[in-house]
Write a protein that holds these residues in place. Structure first.
Motif, short mmCIF file in Angstrom:
data_model
loop_
_atom_site.label_atom_id
_atom_site.label_comp_id
_atom_site.label_asym_id
_atom_site.label_seq_id
_atom_site.Cartn_x
_atom_site.Cartn_y
_atom_site.Cartn_z
N SER A 291 12.14 1.21 -3.34
CA SER A 291 13.30 1.81 -4.23
C SER A 291 12.56 2.57 -5.28
O SER A 291 13.42 3.42 -5.86
CB SER A 291 13.49 0.44 -4.90
OG SER A 291 12.58 -0.17 -5.57
N ASP A 292 11.27 2.91 -5.60
CA ASP A 292 10.40 3.74 -6.50
C ASP A 292 10.45 4.96 -5.63
O ASP A 292 9.86 5.83 -6.20
CB ASP A 292 9.29 2.91 -6.85
CG ASP A 292 9.46 1.92 -7.72
OD1 ASP A 292 10.64 1.92 -8.45
OD2 ASP A 292 8.64 0.92 -7.56
N GLY A 293 10.60 5.08 -4.56
CA GLY A 293 10.27 6.41 -3.79
C GLY A 293 9.05 6.47 -2.97
O GLY A 293 8.72 7.33 -2.47
N GLY A 294 8.21 5.08 -2.89
CA GLY A 294 7.06 5.25 -2.27
C GLY A 294 7.14 5.06 -0.76
O GLY A 294 8.21 4.27 -0.27
N LYS A 295 6.22 5.66 -0.10
CA LYS A 295 6.20 5.86 1.49
C LYS A 295 5.39 4.64 2.21
O LYS A 295 4.17 4.58 1.62
CB LYS A 295 6.13 6.98 2.07
CG LYS A 295 7.14 8.11 1.39
CD LYS A 295 6.71 9.49 1.92
CE LYS A 295 7.77 10.57 1.40
NZ LYS A 295 7.78 10.66 -0.12
N TRP A 296 5.82 3.91 3.26
CA TRP A 296 4.85 2.92 3.51
C TRP A 296 4.72 2.87 5.19
O TRP A 296 6.13 3.09 5.74
CB TRP A 296 5.44 1.38 3.12
CG TRP A 296 5.45 1.22 1.69
CD1 TRP A 296 6.08 1.43 0.69
CD2 TRP A 296 4.21 0.74 0.81
NE1 TRP A 296 5.97 1.21 -0.56
CE2 TRP A 296 4.69 0.79 -0.44
CE3 TRP A 296 3.10 -0.11 1.37
CZ2 TRP A 296 3.78 -0.03 -1.38
CZ3 TRP A 296 2.21 -0.71 0.22
CH2 TRP A 296 2.63 -0.59 -1.15
N VAL A 297 3.75 2.65 5.69
CA VAL A 297 3.57 2.13 7.05
C VAL A 297 2.77 1.03 7.22
O VAL A 297 1.52 1.02 7.14
CB VAL A 297 2.83 3.50 7.74
CG1 VAL A 297 2.72 2.96 9.09
CG2 VAL A 297 3.64 4.87 7.59
N GLY A 298 3.61 -0.01 7.42
CA GLY A 298 2.85 -1.29 7.37
C GLY A 298 2.26 -1.70 6.05
O GLY A 298 3.21 -1.42 5.08
N ILE A 299 1.12 -1.97 6.22
CA ILE A 299 0.35 -2.22 4.85
C ILE A 299 -0.06 -1.20 3.96
O ILE A 299 -0.28 -0.98 2.89
CB ILE A 299 -0.66 -3.09 5.02
CG1 ILE A 299 -1.19 -4.15 3.86
CG2 ILE A 299 -1.75 -2.63 5.85
CD1 ILE A 299 -2.10 -5.03 3.99
N TRP A 300 -0.16 0.01 4.79
CA TRP A 300 -0.36 1.22 3.85
C TRP A 300 0.52 1.99 3.22
O TRP A 300 1.63 2.34 3.50
CB TRP A 300 -0.90 2.19 5.08
CG TRP A 300 -2.03 1.98 5.70
CD1 TRP A 300 -2.12 1.47 7.18
CD2 TRP A 300 -3.45 1.93 5.52
NE1 TRP A 300 -3.43 1.19 7.33
CE2 TRP A 300 -4.39 1.26 6.47
CE3 TRP A 300 -4.06 2.17 4.23
CZ2 TRP A 300 -5.69 1.35 6.28
CZ3 TRP A 300 -5.73 2.10 4.13
CH2 TRP A 300 -6.18 1.41 5.20
N ARG A 301 0.01 2.22 2.03
CA ARG A 301 0.78 3.14 0.98
C ARG A 301 0.50 4.53 1.28
O ARG A 301 -0.94 4.87 1.11
CB ARG A 301 0.65 2.77 -0.31
CG ARG A 301 1.15 3.74 -1.33
CD ARG A 301 2.96 3.77 -1.57
NE ARG A 301 3.29 4.56 -2.64
CZ ARG A 301 3.92 4.24 -3.51
NH1 ARG A 301 4.15 2.86 -3.53
NH2 ARG A 301 4.36 4.85 -4.42
N LEU A 302 1.49 5.53 1.61
CA LEU A 302 1.03 6.82 1.89
C LEU A 302 0.95 7.45 0.78
O LEU A 302 1.82 7.58 -0.21
CB LEU A 302 2.17 7.54 2.94
CG LEU A 302 2.41 6.81 4.36
CD1 LEU A 302 3.16 7.61 5.04
CD2 LEU A 302 0.78 6.87 5.01
N VAL A 303 -0.20 8.23 0.37
CA VAL A 303 -0.38 9.32 -0.88
C VAL A 303 -0.60 10.30 -0.39
O VAL A 303 -1.22 10.89 0.22
CB VAL A 303 -1.59 8.33 -1.53
CG1 VAL A 303 -1.85 9.59 -2.86
CG2 VAL A 303 -1.56 7.13 -2.08
#
Length: 561
Positions: A315-327
């Motif tokens: 909801s905040d616009g963060g991107k995820w692949v499984g447990i990983w937060r993509l930066v």
């Protein structure tokens, strides 16, 4: 009278002696008696003949019994020689008068002796070969200089012995002495800072001559004097450490906000789109809540990941692949993807400044050990603040440089120039007398507490990567040599290999600069080989005579290295 009768009986064959000694004439007996007498004589003769036949049969059986063992032994040989034809069989067998075949004993003895000679010779020859191999193996592992000089470590013989498992090889994986339960781990207090106590960073790029203004560089225009002063420890220090203003590598605001709450970080990175994130395994519920799993990517890799795996957005616009937060890092600071990958790897404390502990793992690896157990094993148990594995094959940076050139991992003349600078500044070959067990690490896993000293070490290490080649294993040992107060834990390579599962790249990274053989190929930069934002120390006049520097000769320590 008696003598006359005796003479008559002896001279007349028809006369014989009766039971009472009375002389008698056989012609006087009746025909029936004569018939009985002759029949008895024939029976006695027949019995004698049968007895003689029995004795002959018994002798023949005894002879056969004596010949039986030898016949059994030769029977196996005769089976294999049946194809030899009737001629060989005739040569081996003499026909006796009674028609029975008997083997020539001289030929049998000769054949048996020849076979024994061949077998004994073969056994002796095999023992000599085995002795030679064992001597070769022993000489390669001997501490005696004369014997070790006899060993050619890249010989085919040693390679064959390695294949057969007859050489002592360093264990690839070994058990890690971990605690059983992550929930039972007590997190200790932070390590206090001593020297330096306060560490600041250069944020504005000093470009020197104002008449030659150029674009700001991520690593800054660090002079040789600034580089030398950065190795002099003080209570308060200010050093170059990347992230110059307008130098590139900017994060999205949503990612900056998320990273501020991270105190325990597992970080990784993918650049130039040659990998997809690998999900860690064996992660406890406590570690899932305690750690931030941050995967740093460039825009090319983000597009590649979206095309190959599912990327969800919160909801905040963060991107995820499984447990990983993509930066996502926008505007890569360097032309070379390998050099871009060193930013999150070495400058983790700059990218995530609120982090107290971090574990770096390369993007092609799958973490298989709980991160809280890793911190307890490699930092807290021995009261360390920095831990890294030793290299599997190399101990000296000059050995590593030779392997890089041989395997074409970077331009050979630039590697030589890099090593000449270190040699000029006093960097020696590794020896057991040094305070470290190796000058060359396995840089794919780095475990650290973010103290002022470890942060300083990271800055100085990155500055070397920024100034010279992106091969960070070469500059690690040099910074350790210059920063004598820096203490760290270098753990066994077999434990390092037990921390992760290695996956292949989706495509192998390669750059044309890796195939350069001469500095002449960089002239005019018409080919685009020369980087414009990194490695500038290799093109800046060095305040010393590098032409007089002779690089130490190194011996290849492993066919794989």
């Amino acid at each position: 009278m008696c003598s006359a009768d005796q003479h008559r009986r002896d001279s007349d064959p028809r006369l014989s002696i009766a039971d009472n000694g009375v002389a008698f004439d056989p012609l006087r007996f009746s025909p029936l008696l004569l018939t009985a007498l002759f029949s008895s004589t024939r029976v006695e003769r027949r019995t004698a003949e049968e007895l003689q036949d029995g004795m002959r049969e018994l002798g023949r059986m005894e002879t056969e019994a004596q010949r039986l063992p030898s016949l059994r032994a030769s029977h196996r040989t005769e089976r294999g020689n049946r194809s030899a034809g009737p001629k060989d069989a005739a040569d081996e067998i003499d026909v006796s008068a009674n028609g029975k075949g008997i083997k020539d004993p001289l030929k049998m003895v000769w054949r048996r002796g020849f076979i024994r000679l061949v077998l004994v010779s073969a056994i002796v020859w095999m023992l000599l070969i085995l002795f030679a191999l064992l001597f070769h193996l022993w000489s390669c592992h001997s501490s005696i200089s004369f014997l070790s000089a006899l060993c050619k470590k890249d010989s085919k013989v040693l390679g064959i012995l390695d294949t057969m498992g007859l050489t002592t090889k360093q264990q690839h994986r070994c058990p890690i002495p971990l605690m059983d339960d992550p929930d039972a781990i007590v997190i200790p207090k932070r390590t206090p800072d001593a020297i330096p106590k306060f560490l600041k960073y250069v944020l504005e790029d000093d470009q020197g001559n104002a008449n030659e203004k150029s674009q700001p560089l991520f690593g800054g225009h660090q002079s040789w004097k600034q580089r030398e002063n950065s190795f002099k420890l003080n209570t308060t220090m200010k050093v170059h450490c990347g992230f110059m203003k307008n130098g590139g590598a900017e994060m999205d605001a949503v990612d900056v906000k998320y990273a501020k709450k991270c105190r325990f970080v597992v970080a990784s990175g993918i650049f130039d789109g040659y990998d997809t994130p690998h999900q860690p395994s064996n992660i406890s519920l406590r570690s899932r809540k305690l750690f931030c799993f941050l995967m740093v990517v460039d825009e090319v890799s983000l597009d590649f990941i979206k095309q190959n795996v599912t990327v969800r957005e919160d909801s905040d616009g963060g991107k995820w692949v499984g447990i990983w937060r993509l930066v996502t890092l926008h505007h890569p600071p360097y032309d070379e993807p390998r050099r871009n990958g060193k930013v999150p790897k070495i400058l983790t404390h700059r990218l995530f400044p609120q982090a107290q502990y971090s574990i770096w793992i390369d993007g092609k690896m799958e973490l298989i050990v709980d991160p809280l157990l890793i911190l307890e094993r490699y930092l807290w148990r021995g009261k360390h603040t920095f831990a890294i594995a030793c290299h599997k094959h190399h101990r000296s940076i000059y050995e590593e440089a030779d392997a890089i050139k041989r395997r074409k991992r970077y331009a050979r003349p630039l590697i030589d120039l890099h090593m000449k600078i270190y040699r000029y500044e006093g960097m020696e070959l590794w020896s057991p007398k040094k305070r470290t067990i190796s000058d060359v690490p396995e840089g794919a896993v780095i475990i650290r507490e973010h103290t002022a000293m470890t942060n300083l070490f990271g800055c100085l290490w990155f500055n070397e990567v920024n100034l010279f080649t992106p091969r960070d294993q070469l500059s690690f040992g040099y910074v350790v040599y210059r920063l004598e107060e820096f203490k760290f834990f270098m753990f066994p390579n077999c434990e390092y290999n037990s921390l992760f599962m290695l996956h292949r790249h989706t495509r192998e990274h390669s750059s044309v600069v890796e195939w350069v053989k001469s500095l002449d190929e960089f002239k005019g930069n018409k080919t685009g080989l020369k980087e414009s934002r990194g490695g500038l120390g290799l093109w800046t006049p060095y305040p010393g005579d590098l032409n007089s520097v002779q690089l130490p000769s190194v011996e290849r320590t492993s066919p794989a290295g």
